[in-house]
Motif scaffolding. Structure first.
Motif, PDB file in Angstrom:
ATOM      1  N   ASP A  87      91.449   5.883  95.102  1.00  0.00           N
ATOM      2  CA  ASP A  87      92.743   6.514  95.375  1.00  0.00           C
ATOM      3  C   ASP A  87      92.598   7.858  96.109  1.00  0.00           C
ATOM      4  O   ASP A  87      93.553   8.619  96.207  1.00  0.00           O
ATOM      5  N   GLY A  88      91.423   8.125  96.663  1.00  0.00           N
ATOM      6  CA  GLY A  88      91.249   9.233  97.596  1.00  0.00           C
ATOM      7  C   GLY A  88      90.938  10.594  97.003  1.00  0.00           C
ATOM      8  O   GLY A  88      90.998  11.601  97.705  1.00  0.00           O
ATOM      9  N   TYR A  89      90.562  10.635  95.731  1.00  0.00           N
ATOM     10  CA  TYR A  89      90.258  11.928  95.114  1.00  0.00           C
ATOM     11  C   TYR A  89      88.765  12.212  95.157  1.00  0.00           C
ATOM     12  O   TYR A  89      87.945  11.330  94.944  1.00  0.00           O
ATOM     13  N   MET A  90      88.437  13.474  95.414  1.00  0.00           N
ATOM     14  CA  MET A  90      87.037  13.885  95.411  1.00  0.00           C
ATOM     15  C   MET A  90      86.670  14.612  94.129  1.00  0.00           C
ATOM     16  O   MET A  90      85.497  14.888  93.878  1.00  0.00           O
ATOM     17  N   ALA A  91      87.662  14.935  93.311  1.00  0.00           N
ATOM     18  CA  ALA A  91      87.434  15.592  92.023  1.00  0.00           C
ATOM     19  C   ALA A  91      88.637  15.322  91.124  1.00  0.00           C
ATOM     20  O   ALA A  91      89.727  14.996  91.608  1.00  0.00           O
ATOM     21  N   ASP A  92      88.425  15.462  89.822  1.00  0.00           N
ATOM     22  CA  ASP A  92      89.540  15.312  88.894  1.00  0.00           C
ATOM     23  C   ASP A  92      90.431  16.563  88.973  1.00  0.00           C
ATOM     24  O   ASP A  92      90.109  17.501  89.708  1.00  0.00           O
ATOM     25  N   PRO A  93      91.553  16.601  88.266  1.00  0.00           N
ATOM     26  CA  PRO A  93      92.478  17.743  88.394  1.00  0.00           C
ATOM     27  C   PRO A  93      91.849  19.108  88.086  1.00  0.00           C
ATOM     28  O   PRO A  93      92.288  20.128  88.612  1.00  0.00           O
ATOM     29  N   GLU A  94      90.796  19.136  87.280  1.00  0.00           N
ATOM     30  CA  GLU A  94      90.130  20.409  86.947  1.00  0.00           C
ATOM     31  C   GLU A  94      88.954  20.699  87.872  1.00  0.00           C
ATOM     32  O   GLU A  94      88.229  21.675  87.667  1.00  0.00           O
ATOM     33  N   GLY A  95      88.727  19.842  88.871  1.00  0.00           N
ATOM     34  CA  GLY A  95      87.615  20.038  89.798  1.00  0.00           C
ATOM     35  C   GLY A  95      86.331  19.352  89.372  1.00  0.00           C
ATOM     36  O   GLY A  95      85.307  19.471  90.036  1.00  0.00           O
ATOM     37  N   GLY A  96      86.375  18.608  88.284  1.00  0.00           N
ATOM     38  CA  GLY A  96      85.185  17.930  87.787  1.00  0.00           C
ATOM     39  C   GLY A  96      84.832  16.687  88.590  1.00  0.00           C
ATOM     40  O   GLY A  96      85.697  16.012  89.144  1.00  0.00           O
ATOM     41  N   VAL A  97      83.541  16.419  88.652  1.00  0.00           N
ATOM     42  CA  VAL A  97      83.057  15.241  89.378  1.00  0.00           C
ATOM     43  C   VAL A  97      82.157  14.360  88.509  1.00  0.00           C
ATOM     44  O   VAL A  97      81.406  13.537  89.024  1.00  0.00           O
ATOM     45  N   ASP A  98      82.254  14.512  87.202  1.00  0.00           N
ATOM     46  CA  ASP A  98      81.417  13.718  86.296  1.00  0.00           C
ATOM     47  C   ASP A  98      81.630  12.220  86.487  1.00  0.00           C
ATOM     48  O   ASP A  98      80.722  11.429  86.250  1.00  0.00           O
ATOM     49  N   TRP A  99      82.826  11.832  86.913  1.00  0.00           N
ATOM     50  CA  TRP A  99      83.132  10.422  87.129  1.00  0.00           C
ATOM     51  C   TRP A  99      82.193   9.782  88.149  1.00  0.00           C
ATOM     52  O   TRP A  99      81.973   8.579  88.131  1.00  0.00           O
ATOM     53  N   MET A 100      81.617  10.586  89.053  1.00  0.00           N
ATOM     54  CA  MET A 100      80.697  10.035  90.063  1.00  0.00           C
ATOM     55  C   MET A 100      79.483   9.389  89.417  1.00  0.00           C
ATOM     56  O   MET A 100      78.886   8.480  89.976  1.00  0.00           O
ATOM     57  N   PHE A 101      79.119   9.880  88.241  1.00  0.00           N
ATOM     58  CA  PHE A 101      77.914   9.395  87.586  1.00  0.00           C
ATOM     59  C   PHE A 101      78.184   8.173  86.724  1.00  0.00           C
ATOM     60  O   PHE A 101      77.267   7.644  86.102  1.00  0.00           O
ATOM     61  N   ASP A 102      79.439   7.710  86.705  1.00  0.00           N
ATOM     62  CA  ASP A 102      79.800   6.508  85.964  1.00  0.00           C
ATOM     63  C   ASP A 102      79.628   5.243  86.795  1.00  0.00           C
ATOM     64  O   ASP A 102      79.898   4.146  86.309  1.00  0.00           O
ATOM     65  N   VAL A 103      79.202   5.386  88.039  1.00  0.00           N
ATOM     66  CA  VAL A 103      79.071   4.252  88.945  1.00  0.00           C
ATOM     67  C   VAL A 103      77.590   3.936  89.123  1.00  0.00           C
ATOM     68  O   VAL A 103      76.787   4.820  89.418  1.00  0.00           O
TER      69      VAL A 103
END
Length: 180
Positions: A13-29
Motif C-alpha cells: 500500500d505504498g508505505y515506507m514506515a509505520d505511522p511512528e516511523g518504524g520499519v520493523d515490519w521489513m524484517f517480517d518478510v
C-alpha cells in the motif's frame, strides 16, 4: 556522472514506515537468496547517500544507511548546522536546507556510481527538482493501512519507464527510469 536513485522498500500500500516511523515490519518478510543478491547488487552500485538527519544530528547505532555496508560518504539534510561525524570510517556531512548542494557533493563523491536517496521527503524534493534518474522499489507483501508514504504529497506527475523487474519468494523488485 553519477545517477541519482530513489531506493526504498515499501509495503504493497505504498508505505515506507509505520505511522511512528518504524520499519520493523521489513524484517517480517522472508528473503530468498535471489532477493538478497539483487539488493546486494543495488547496494554495490552506491557511491554516496543523501538522506535526512535525526534531530540530534548524530549517528546512533542502527541509523547507518544500509547498516554502513557500502562504506560511502553520507550527506544528511538538516535545518541546523553541525560538524561532520565520522563513524566506522564513513563521513556523515550535515547539509543545511540545500538539497541541491547535497546532491552535487554526493555526485562528486559517487563518481560513476549511484547516489542513493533515502526517505520520503528527500525523495519527493529531488523528484520535484527533476534530479532523479531512477527509482528502485522492493515491494513487500504487507498492508500497513497507515504510515509514512514514500510519494505522498509529491504534488506532480512523474512518468516512468520500467527497466527491470524481478519476483522471488513473496516480494517484487521494480526499477524505473524517470522520463523527462
Amino acid at each position: 556522472m553519477a545517477k541519482v536513485l530513489i531506493h526504498a522498500t515499501v509495503t504493497l500500500d505504498g508505505y515506507m514506515a509505520d505511522p511512528e516511523g518504524g520499519v520493523d515490519w521489513m524484517f517480517d518478510v522472508d528473503a530468498t537468496e535471489e532477493d538478497t543478491a539483487l539488493v546486494n547488487r543495488v547496494v554495490g552500485e552506491i557511491g554516496a547517500v543523501v538522506g535526512g538527519a535525526n534531530r540530534a544530528r548524530t549517528i546512533e547505532d542502527g541509523e547507518e544507511p544500509y547498516g554502513g555496508l557500502p562504506g560511502v560518504p553520507v550527506y544528511l539534510m538538516t535545518h541546523t548546522a553541525a560538524e561532520p561525524v565520522v563513524k566506522d570510517g564513513v563521513t556523515y556531512t550535515f547539509v543545511v536546507d540545500d538539497i541541491g548542494s547535497a546532491l552535487e557533493m554526493a555526485k562528486v563523491d559517487a563518481g560513476e556510481k549511484t547516489v542513493s536517496l533515502l526517505g520520503g521527503r528527500i525523495s519527493r524534493q529531488c523528484l520535484q527538482l527533476g534530479a532523479v534518474d531512477e527509482i528502485q522499489l522492493h515491494v513487500v507483501p504487507i498492508l500497513l493501512g497507515a504510515g509514512i508514504s514514500l510519494f505522498g504529497g509529491l504534488g506532480q506527475r512523474v512518468n516512468l519507464e520500467l527497466i527491470e523487474e524481478a519476483a522471488f519468494g513473496d516480494g517484487v523488485h521494480l526499477r524505473y527510469r524517470v522520463l523527462r
